[in-house]
Write a protein that holds these residues in place. Structure first.
Motif, PDB file in Angstrom:
ATOM      1  N   SER A 252       0.832  -1.304   0.024  1.00  0.00           N
ATOM      2  CA  SER A 252      -0.038  -0.003  -0.078  1.00  0.00           C
ATOM      3  C   SER A 252       0.922   1.382   0.089  1.00  0.00           C
ATOM      4  O   SER A 252       2.125   1.111   0.390  1.00  0.00           O
ATOM      5  CB  SER A 252      -0.811  -0.115   1.116  1.00  0.00           C
ATOM      6  N   ALA A 253       0.293   2.289  -0.511  1.00  0.00           N
ATOM      7  CA  ALA A 253       0.796   3.602  -0.612  1.00  0.00           C
ATOM      8  C   ALA A 253       1.142   4.119   1.147  1.00  0.00           C
ATOM      9  O   ALA A 253       2.337   4.777   1.201  1.00  0.00           O
ATOM     10  CB  ALA A 253      -0.113   4.635  -0.979  1.00  0.00           C
ATOM     11  N   ALA A 254       0.343   3.852   1.913  1.00  0.00           N
ATOM     12  CA  ALA A 254       0.700   4.100   3.289  1.00  0.00           C
ATOM     13  C   ALA A 254       1.709   3.294   3.904  1.00  0.00           C
ATOM     14  O   ALA A 254       2.479   4.201   4.705  1.00  0.00           O
ATOM     15  CB  ALA A 254      -0.503   3.889   4.124  1.00  0.00           C
ATOM     16  N   ASP A 255       1.873   2.275   3.449  1.00  0.00           N
ATOM     17  CA  ASP A 255       2.962   1.682   4.062  1.00  0.00           C
ATOM     18  C   ASP A 255       4.217   2.049   3.614  1.00  0.00           C
ATOM     19  O   ASP A 255       5.440   2.189   4.237  1.00  0.00           O
ATOM     20  CB  ASP A 255       2.944  -0.024   3.677  1.00  0.00           C
ATOM     21  N   LEU A 256       4.361   2.234   2.283  1.00  0.00           N
ATOM     22  CA  LEU A 256       5.512   2.810   1.730  1.00  0.00           C
ATOM     23  C   LEU A 256       6.107   4.404   2.384  1.00  0.00           C
ATOM     24  O   LEU A 256       6.920   4.669   2.531  1.00  0.00           O
ATOM     25  CB  LEU A 256       5.378   2.816  -0.036  1.00  0.00           C
ATOM     26  N   LEU A 257       5.115   5.120   2.371  1.00  0.00           N
ATOM     27  CA  LEU A 257       5.262   6.499   2.650  1.00  0.00           C
ATOM     28  C   LEU A 257       5.510   6.445   4.350  1.00  0.00           C
ATOM     29  O   LEU A 257       6.213   7.268   4.754  1.00  0.00           O
ATOM     30  CB  LEU A 257       3.822   7.385   2.718  1.00  0.00           C
ATOM     31  N   ALA A 258       4.951   5.612   5.003  1.00  0.00           N
ATOM     32  CA  ALA A 258       5.468   5.459   6.525  1.00  0.00           C
ATOM     33  C   ALA A 258       7.155   5.255   6.624  1.00  0.00           C
ATOM     34  O   ALA A 258       7.640   5.505   7.760  1.00  0.00           O
ATOM     35  CB  ALA A 258       4.853   4.328   7.077  1.00  0.00           C
ATOM     36  N   LYS A 259       7.891   4.541   5.339  1.00  0.00           N
ATOM     37  CA  LYS A 259       9.062   4.436   5.691  1.00  0.00           C
ATOM     38  C   LYS A 259       9.840   5.741   5.173  1.00  0.00           C
ATOM     39  O   LYS A 259      11.450   5.602   5.329  1.00  0.00           O
ATOM     40  CB  LYS A 259       9.470   3.308   4.763  1.00  0.00           C
ATOM     41  N   VAL A 260       9.428   6.504   4.577  1.00  0.00           N
ATOM     42  CA  VAL A 260       9.885   7.868   3.999  1.00  0.00           C
ATOM     43  C   VAL A 260       9.497   9.285   4.668  1.00  0.00           C
ATOM     44  O   VAL A 260       9.680  10.101   4.075  1.00  0.00           O
ATOM     45  CB  VAL A 260       9.830   7.851   2.466  1.00  0.00           C
ATOM     46  N   THR A 261       9.273   9.056   5.946  1.00  0.00           N
ATOM     47  CA  THR A 261       8.774  10.301   6.408  1.00  0.00           C
ATOM     48  C   THR A 261      10.143  11.135   6.981  1.00  0.00           C
ATOM     49  O   THR A 261       9.954  12.436   7.042  1.00  0.00           O
ATOM     50  CB  THR A 261       8.285   9.900   7.868  1.00  0.00           C
ATOM     51  N   SER A 262      11.295  10.726   7.097  1.00  0.00           N
ATOM     52  CA  SER A 262      12.443  11.398   7.429  1.00  0.00           C
ATOM     53  C   SER A 262      13.560  11.413   6.408  1.00  0.00           C
ATOM     54  O   SER A 262      13.477  10.386   5.921  1.00  0.00           O
ATOM     55  CB  SER A 262      13.256  11.149   8.787  1.00  0.00           C
ATOM     56  N   CYS A 263      14.297  12.310   6.123  1.00  0.00           N
ATOM     57  CA  CYS A 263      15.120  12.297   5.222  1.00  0.00           C
ATOM     58  C   CYS A 263      16.488  12.397   5.489  1.00  0.00           C
ATOM     59  O   CYS A 263      17.093  13.152   6.348  1.00  0.00           O
ATOM     60  CB  CYS A 263      15.030  13.508   4.204  1.00  0.00           C
ATOM     61  N   SER A 264      17.393  11.238   5.234  1.00  0.00           N
ATOM     62  CA  SER A 264      18.801  11.262   5.245  1.00  0.00           C
ATOM     63  C   SER A 264      19.447  11.695   3.867  1.00  0.00           C
ATOM     64  O   SER A 264      19.453  11.096   3.044  1.00  0.00           O
ATOM     65  CB  SER A 264      19.304   9.937   5.703  1.00  0.00           C
ATOM     66  N   GLN A 265      19.675  13.027   4.010  1.00  0.00           N
ATOM     67  CA  GLN A 265      20.073  13.509   2.707  1.00  0.00           C
ATOM     68  C   GLN A 265      21.528  12.996   1.920  1.00  0.00           C
ATOM     69  O   GLN A 265      22.393  13.209   2.877  1.00  0.00           O
ATOM     70  CB  GLN A 265      20.237  15.215   2.792  1.00  0.00           C
ATOM     71  N   ILE A 266      21.279  12.570   0.758  1.00  0.00           N
ATOM     72  CA  ILE A 266      22.485  12.087   0.152  1.00  0.00           C
ATOM     73  C   ILE A 266      22.963  13.022  -0.917  1.00  0.00           C
ATOM     74  O   ILE A 266      24.193  12.931  -1.492  1.00  0.00           O
ATOM     75  CB  ILE A 266      22.307  10.723  -0.621  1.00  0.00           C
ATOM     76  N   SER A 267      21.886  14.100  -1.538  1.00  0.00           N
ATOM     77  CA  SER A 267      22.572  14.944  -2.431  1.00  0.00           C
ATOM     78  C   SER A 267      23.382  15.923  -1.745  1.00  0.00           C
ATOM     79  O   SER A 267      23.264  16.276  -0.837  1.00  0.00           O
ATOM     80  CB  SER A 267      21.197  15.404  -3.293  1.00  0.00           C
ATOM     81  N   SER A 268      24.292  16.544  -2.654  1.00  0.00           N
ATOM     82  CA  SER A 268      25.158  17.788  -2.067  1.00  0.00           C
ATOM     83  C   SER A 268      24.439  19.008  -1.709  1.00  0.00           C
ATOM     84  O   SER A 268      24.853  19.777  -1.105  1.00  0.00           O
ATOM     85  CB  SER A 268      26.142  18.007  -2.804  1.00  0.00           C
ATOM     86  N   GLY A 269      23.419  19.142  -2.623  1.00  0.00           N
ATOM     87  CA  GLY A 269      22.564  20.347  -2.477  1.00  0.00           C
ATOM     88  C   GLY A 269      21.120  20.027  -2.672  1.00  0.00           C
ATOM     89  O   GLY A 269      20.911  18.819  -2.653  1.00  0.00           O
ATOM     90  N   LYS A 270      20.176  20.967  -2.929  1.00  0.00           N
ATOM     91  CA  LYS A 270      18.792  20.725  -3.328  1.00  0.00           C
ATOM     92  C   LYS A 270      18.195  20.951  -4.584  1.00  0.00           C
ATOM     93  O   LYS A 270      19.050  21.838  -5.028  1.00  0.00           O
ATOM     94  CB  LYS A 270      17.989  21.266  -2.115  1.00  0.00           C
TER      95      LYS A 270
ATOM     96  N   ILE B 150      25.419  18.510  -7.792  1.00  0.00           N
ATOM     97  CA  ILE B 150      24.212  18.205  -6.559  1.00  0.00           C
ATOM     98  C   ILE B 150      24.175  17.030  -6.269  1.00  0.00           C
ATOM     99  O   ILE B 150      24.088  16.315  -5.411  1.00  0.00           O
ATOM    100  CB  ILE B 150      22.980  18.725  -7.250  1.00  0.00           C
ATOM    101  N   TRP B 151      23.895  16.097  -7.472  1.00  0.00           N
ATOM    102  CA  TRP B 151      23.921  14.600  -7.274  1.00  0.00           C
ATOM    103  C   TRP B 151      24.410  13.853  -8.455  1.00  0.00           C
ATOM    104  O   TRP B 151      23.885  14.154  -9.505  1.00  0.00           O
ATOM    105  CB  TRP B 151      22.441  14.270  -6.896  1.00  0.00           C
ATOM    106  N   ASN B 152      24.824  12.706  -8.359  1.00  0.00           N
ATOM    107  CA  ASN B 152      25.108  11.679  -9.702  1.00  0.00           C
ATOM    108  C   ASN B 152      24.258  10.382  -9.511  1.00  0.00           C
ATOM    109  O   ASN B 152      24.491   9.549  -8.662  1.00  0.00           O
ATOM    110  CB  ASN B 152      26.377  11.268  -9.768  1.00  0.00           C
ATOM    111  N   TYR B 153      22.968  10.391 -10.091  1.00  0.00           N
ATOM    112  CA  TYR B 153      22.275   9.287  -9.926  1.00  0.00           C
ATOM    113  C   TYR B 153      22.754   7.832 -10.055  1.00  0.00           C
ATOM    114  O   TYR B 153      22.759   7.005  -9.385  1.00  0.00           O
ATOM    115  CB  TYR B 153      21.054   9.456 -10.935  1.00  0.00           C
ATOM    116  N   SER B 154      23.869   7.556 -11.124  1.00  0.00           N
ATOM    117  CA  SER B 154      24.275   6.439 -11.564  1.00  0.00           C
ATOM    118  C   SER B 154      25.281   5.971 -10.038  1.00  0.00           C
ATOM    119  O   SER B 154      25.586   4.685 -10.064  1.00  0.00           O
ATOM    120  CB  SER B 154      25.120   6.379 -12.736  1.00  0.00           C
TER     121      SER B 154
END
Length: 213
Positions: free
Chosen positions: A23-41, A117-121
């Motif tokens: 469910s959407a709710a179960d997935l969203l519950a796992k992404v409530t906080s952000c551990s930022q990996i990009s150098s910027g936004k 900012i970020w390199n996806y690969s």
């Protein structure tokens, strides 16, 4: 308990874009906080300020943004230069026959082109990788199908928007906010143009994501 005469929608009923069993709710519950990996936004549009970080989780990266409509790739009824002022007849990643993807029929997501900012690969994200796109309590599985501007995030194909109940018009459609993109690392749908393969792999990876986070 449902009354005897009531029955839920059959799996084939196209009442919702809920794909797979997570469910959407179960997935969203796992992404409530952000551990930022990009150098910027990132910005969501040219004229907005940069507010969106790329966040890391065990086995995935995610961001929360808007949805702009990508109609690039093969020319179709709704994706062409007449309908889309920014139309390009190619996509960064191609079908198994070498042709560009079809934005009108294939759910795919656009990742920002690699930059400082970020390199996806470098983060284990590749063309054909699986993405769970969540909006309005619906989950749609898509593939990484194209790359976009280096400073803007939040874009998906015409087909992705349509499946989620978002106006897919490339010139005037999209969603201003409320879209979550969860990209599963080191995944690859083969062939990239098979949406059923994306759903099948996506469901498996979503279950794994819930277990591991």
């Amino acid at each position: 308990m449902l009354p005897a005469h009531a029955s839920g929608p059959t799996p084939s009923a196209p009442t919702s874009a809920q794909e797979g069993s997570v469910s959407a709710a179960d997935l969203l519950a796992k992404v409530t906080s952000c551990s930022q990996i990009s150098s910027g936004k990132y910005k969501t549009d040219d004229e907005t300020s940069a507010t969106v970080p790329v966040c890391g989780k065990n086995g995935a990266v995610f961001w929360k943004a808007d949805m702009d409509i990508d109609c690039d790739g093969q020319r179709t009824t709704n994706c062409n230069a007449d309908r889309d002022p920014w139309y390009q007849d190619d996509t960064a990643f191609h079908q198994s026959d070498g042709k560009p993807l079809k934005a009108e029929s294939l759910p795919y997501v656009v990742v920002p082109s690699s930059s400082s900012i970020w390199n996806y690969s470098g983060a284990g994200i590749k063309g054909g990788g699986v993405v769970a796109v969540i909006y309005n309590n619906k989950v749609e599985y898509a593939v990484v199908g194209d790359t976009g501007p280096t400073k803007i995030i939040g874009e998906a194909s015409y087909a992705t928007a349509k499946a989620l109940g978002i106006d897919p018009d490339p010139a005037t459609g999209g969603a201003d906010s409320g879209v979550t993109y969860i990209l599963f690392k080191n995944s690859k749908v083969s062939p990239i143009e098979s949406h059923s393969a994306a759903v099948s792999l996506g469901d498996q990876l979503a279950k794994q994501f819930l277990r591991n986070n």
